[in-house]
Scaffold this motif. Structure first.
Motif, mmCIF file in Angstrom:
data_model
loop_
_atom_site.group_PDB
_atom_site.id
_atom_site.type_symbol
_atom_site.label_atom_id
_atom_site.label_comp_id
_atom_site.label_asym_id
_atom_site.label_seq_id
_atom_site.Cartn_x
_atom_site.Cartn_y
_atom_site.Cartn_z
ATOM 1 N N LEU A 1 67.422 10.448 48.291
ATOM 2 C CA LEU A 1 66.309 10.544 47.045
ATOM 3 C C LEU A 1 66.501 9.640 46.126
ATOM 4 O O LEU A 1 67.759 9.667 45.472
ATOM 5 C CB LEU A 1 65.922 11.833 46.607
ATOM 6 N N THR A 2 65.628 8.746 45.686
ATOM 7 C CA THR A 2 65.895 7.679 44.521
ATOM 8 C C THR A 2 64.982 7.976 43.306
ATOM 9 O O THR A 2 65.601 8.033 42.083
ATOM 10 C CB THR A 2 65.649 6.187 45.186
ATOM 11 N N GLU A 3 63.629 8.254 43.622
ATOM 12 C CA GLU A 3 63.035 8.547 42.299
ATOM 13 C C GLU A 3 61.808 9.387 42.969
ATOM 14 O O GLU A 3 61.399 9.685 44.147
ATOM 15 C CB GLU A 3 62.425 7.327 41.840
ATOM 16 N N ARG A 4 61.171 10.168 41.925
ATOM 17 C CA ARG A 4 60.043 10.970 42.022
ATOM 18 C C ARG A 4 58.942 10.681 41.350
ATOM 19 O O ARG A 4 59.028 10.442 39.851
ATOM 20 C CB ARG A 4 60.269 12.413 41.619
ATOM 21 N N PRO B 1 62.401 11.925 37.964
ATOM 22 C CA PRO B 1 62.929 10.861 37.274
ATOM 23 C C PRO B 1 62.487 9.296 38.108
ATOM 24 O O PRO B 1 62.444 9.360 39.383
ATOM 25 C CB PRO B 1 64.285 10.773 37.094
ATOM 26 N N ALA B 2 62.784 8.237 37.520
ATOM 27 C CA ALA B 2 62.858 7.045 38.103
ATOM 28 C C ALA B 2 64.207 6.860 38.516
ATOM 29 O O ALA B 2 65.081 7.728 38.606
ATOM 30 C CB ALA B 2 62.655 5.792 37.005
ATOM 31 N N ALA B 3 64.515 5.571 39.403
ATOM 32 C CA ALA B 3 65.768 5.411 40.138
ATOM 33 C C ALA B 3 66.760 5.488 39.202
ATOM 34 O O ALA B 3 68.092 5.677 39.651
ATOM 35 C CB ALA B 3 65.589 4.242 40.621
ATOM 36 N N ASP B 4 66.790 4.899 37.951
ATOM 37 C CA ASP B 4 67.868 5.017 37.007
ATOM 38 C C ASP B 4 68.223 6.367 36.370
ATOM 39 O O ASP B 4 68.813 6.476 35.466
ATOM 40 C CB ASP B 4 67.765 3.782 36.083
ATOM 41 N N GLY B 5 67.097 7.236 36.580
ATOM 42 C CA GLY B 5 67.442 8.807 35.808
ATOM 43 C C GLY B 5 66.669 8.832 34.728
ATOM 44 O O GLY B 5 66.298 9.882 34.217
ATOM 45 N N ALA B 6 65.796 7.714 34.141
ATOM 46 C CA ALA B 6 64.989 7.730 33.141
ATOM 47 C C ALA B 6 63.465 8.500 33.415
ATOM 48 O O ALA B 6 63.153 8.452 34.652
ATOM 49 C CB ALA B 6 64.776 6.475 32.302
ATOM 50 N N VAL B 7 62.896 8.937 32.475
ATOM 51 C CA VAL B 7 61.485 9.256 32.582
ATOM 52 C C VAL B 7 60.485 8.243 31.947
ATOM 53 O O VAL B 7 60.569 7.917 30.945
ATOM 54 C CB VAL B 7 60.932 10.410 32.101
ATOM 55 N N VAL C 1 43.707 13.750 11.210
ATOM 56 C CA VAL C 1 44.410 12.762 11.715
ATOM 57 C C VAL C 1 45.509 12.413 11.108
ATOM 58 O O VAL C 1 46.492 11.762 11.710
ATOM 59 C CB VAL C 1 43.320 11.411 11.583
ATOM 60 N N ASP C 2 45.862 12.685 9.826
ATOM 61 C CA ASP C 2 47.064 12.404 9.345
ATOM 62 C C ASP C 2 48.195 13.594 9.277
ATOM 63 O O ASP C 2 49.124 13.583 8.825
ATOM 64 C CB ASP C 2 46.760 12.423 7.688
ATOM 65 N N THR C 3 47.754 14.200 10.567
ATOM 66 C CA THR C 3 48.862 15.480 10.840
ATOM 67 C C THR C 3 50.044 14.741 10.976
ATOM 68 O O THR C 3 50.220 13.917 12.067
ATOM 69 C CB THR C 3 48.426 16.175 11.790
ATOM 70 N N ALA C 4 51.415 15.205 10.409
ATOM 71 C CA ALA C 4 52.608 14.624 10.763
ATOM 72 C C ALA C 4 52.856 14.726 12.161
ATOM 73 O O ALA C 4 52.795 15.846 12.971
ATOM 74 C CB ALA C 4 53.769 15.297 9.899
ATOM 75 N N GLY C 5 53.557 13.760 12.916
ATOM 76 C CA GLY C 5 54.008 13.809 14.284
ATOM 77 C C GLY C 5 55.326 13.560 14.360
ATOM 78 O O GLY C 5 56.079 12.942 13.563
ATOM 79 N N LEU C 6 56.232 14.235 15.312
ATOM 80 C CA LEU C 6 57.719 14.231 15.412
ATOM 81 C C LEU C 6 57.766 12.981 16.634
ATOM 82 O O LEU C 6 56.989 12.574 17.402
ATOM 83 C CB LEU C 6 58.059 15.471 16.062
ATOM 84 N N PRO C 7 58.856 12.263 16.549
ATOM 85 C CA PRO C 7 59.081 11.262 17.412
ATOM 86 C C PRO C 7 58.901 11.739 18.798
ATOM 87 O O PRO C 7 59.470 12.686 19.368
ATOM 88 C CB PRO C 7 60.610 10.944 17.292
ATOM 89 N N THR C 8 58.209 10.917 19.780
ATOM 90 C CA THR C 8 57.953 11.352 21.068
ATOM 91 C C THR C 8 58.057 10.318 22.227
ATOM 92 O O THR C 8 57.894 9.195 21.596
ATOM 93 C CB THR C 8 56.281 11.669 21.122
ATOM 94 N N ALA C 9 58.541 10.672 23.364
ATOM 95 C CA ALA C 9 58.809 9.581 24.363
ATOM 96 C C ALA C 9 57.374 8.943 24.532
ATOM 97 O O ALA C 9 56.249 9.696 24.954
ATOM 98 C CB ALA C 9 59.264 10.413 25.417
ATOM 99 N N PRO C 10 57.413 7.797 24.872
ATOM 100 C CA PRO C 10 56.393 6.900 25.287
ATOM 101 C C PRO C 10 55.882 7.556 26.686
ATOM 102 O O PRO C 10 54.352 7.611 26.717
ATOM 103 C CB PRO C 10 56.878 5.600 25.442
#
Length: 279
Positions: free
Chosen positions: A223-226, A249-255, A70-79
Motif C-alpha cells: 500500500l502506498t497511498e489512500r 495519506p499520500a505516498a510520502d505520508g503527507a495529507v 467574517v472577522d472571526t479569528a481563525g487558527l492556522p489550518t492545513a491547506p
C-alpha cells in the motif's frame, strides 16, 4: 495541573428517622412538613442548578452566533482542510468531531503546531508519536495524557488552559452544560477542540465517506497511498455539507488535496491490448 500522573510531553445529605412513637397527629404532621420542606429545598437547589446550566448554554449559543462574523479569528489550518471548514479555517472557540480517522484528526493539529502552538492529546493511548512527527507535529510542544480515566473531561478542560488545540477522545457521556463551559473556556483562551469521536453540538463533523488504496498489484506490492472522500457537516444543518478528495495519506505520508481523476474520453485514450504474434 501539570502534576497529573498520566500527563507527559511527547518528547521526553441524610433522611430523617421515621416517627415510631405515639405522637399526636399534629406532631406527625409537623414532622411531615419538615421532610417536605427539606425535599422542597432540594428541589429548589436542583432547579437553580438546571437554570444555571441553561443560562450558560444560552450564553454559549449567543457567543457562537456572534463568532460567525467574517472577522472571526481563525487558527492556522492545513491547506487540505480549508475547503471543508466554514471560513476556510479552524476558528477560535470551535469544536470539531472526527469520528473515524486518527490521521485526519492529527491533520487538524498540524498547521497550528508548525506555527509554534502547544497542542494536547487526551485519552488516546494508541496515538502514534512517529506518525505525528511525520505529519509535521512539533513533539516539543505536544502534551500527552494517554489514560486520564474517568477524569478525562476535567483533564481536557485543564489542557484547554495551556494548549491552543486539544485533541480528546470522549470516554463518557458529555452533558450540554459541560460542553457550554468548555466552549467558553476555549474562546477565552483562544483555542479549539477536536474530538476523536462524536461530540454534542460540534460546529463541524468530518467523516471519511469512501476511500481506496493504491499500490497493490496482481498479488504483489504494498500500500502506498489512500484516496479518501471527506464530508463536512455543520451543527443542526447550519453549514451546507462540503466534500473534498484528499490523499489520506499520500505516498510520502503527507495529507494533501488529491488531483482530479481524468474522466473517460479526455487526454490520451489509447488502450494497450495483447496481440497475436506469428510463430
Amino acid at each position: 495541573m501539570f502534576e497529573y500522573e498520566g500527563m507527559q510531553t511527547a518528547a521526553a445529605l441524610r433522611s430523617p428517622t421515621p416517627d415510631r412513637g405515639g405522637r399526636s397527629g399534629a406532631a406527625r404532621g409537623g414532622s411531615g412538613a419538615g421532610s417536605g420542606g427539606a425535599r422542597r429545598g432540594t428541589d429548589h437547589l436542583s432547579d437553580a442548578r438546571a437554570a444555571l446550566d441553561r443560562i450558560t448554554s444560552l450564553r454559549s449559543r449567543v457567543a457562537d452566533m456572534e463568532s460567525t462574523r467574517v472577522d472571526t479569528a481563525g487558527l492556522p489550518t492545513a491547506p487540505a482542510l480549508e475547503p471543508l471548514l466554514p471560513g476556510g479555517a479552524i476558528r477560535v472557540g470551535g469544536t470539531y468531531a472526527v469520528p473515524d480517522s486518527v490521521l485526519l484528526a492529527i491533520t487538524m493539529l498540524q498547521a497550528a503546531s508548525a506555527a509554534g502552538a502547544w497542542c494536547a492529546v487526551v485519552g488516546v493511548p494508541s496515538f502514534g508519536i512517529e506518525a505525528a512527527a511525520a505529519a509535521g507535529i512539533d513533539l516539543e510542544r505536544l502534551v500527552l495524557v494517554p489514560d486520564p480515566g474517568d477524569q478525562w473531561l476535567a483533564v481536557t478542560a485543564a489542557m484547554a488552559d495551556v494548549a491552543q488545540i486539544v485533541l480528546t477522545r470522549p470516554l463518557g457521556r458529555v452533558v450540554p452544560g459541560d460542553v457550554a463551559r468548555l466552549s467558553a473556556r476555549l474562546r477565552q483562551r483562544g483555542g479549539a477542540l477536536v474530538a476523536l469521536g462524536s461530540w454534542p453540538g460540534a460546529d463541524v463533523t468530518l467523516r471519511v465517506t469512501s476511500s481506496t488504496w493504491s499500490g497493490i498489484g496482481q498479488g504483489h506490492g504494498h500500500l502506498t497511498e489512500r484516496r479518501a472522500t471527506v464530508t463536512a457537516t455543520g451543527r443542526a444543518g447550519a453549514v451546507r455539507p462540503a466534500t473534498a478528495e484528499l490523499l489520506l495519506p499520500a505516498a510520502d505520508g503527507a495529507v494533501r488535496a488529491a488531483t482530479p481523476v481524468p474522466t473517460v474520453g479526455s487526454g490520451d485514450t489509447r488502450v494497450l491490448r495483447p496481440v497475436a504474434v506469428a510463430s
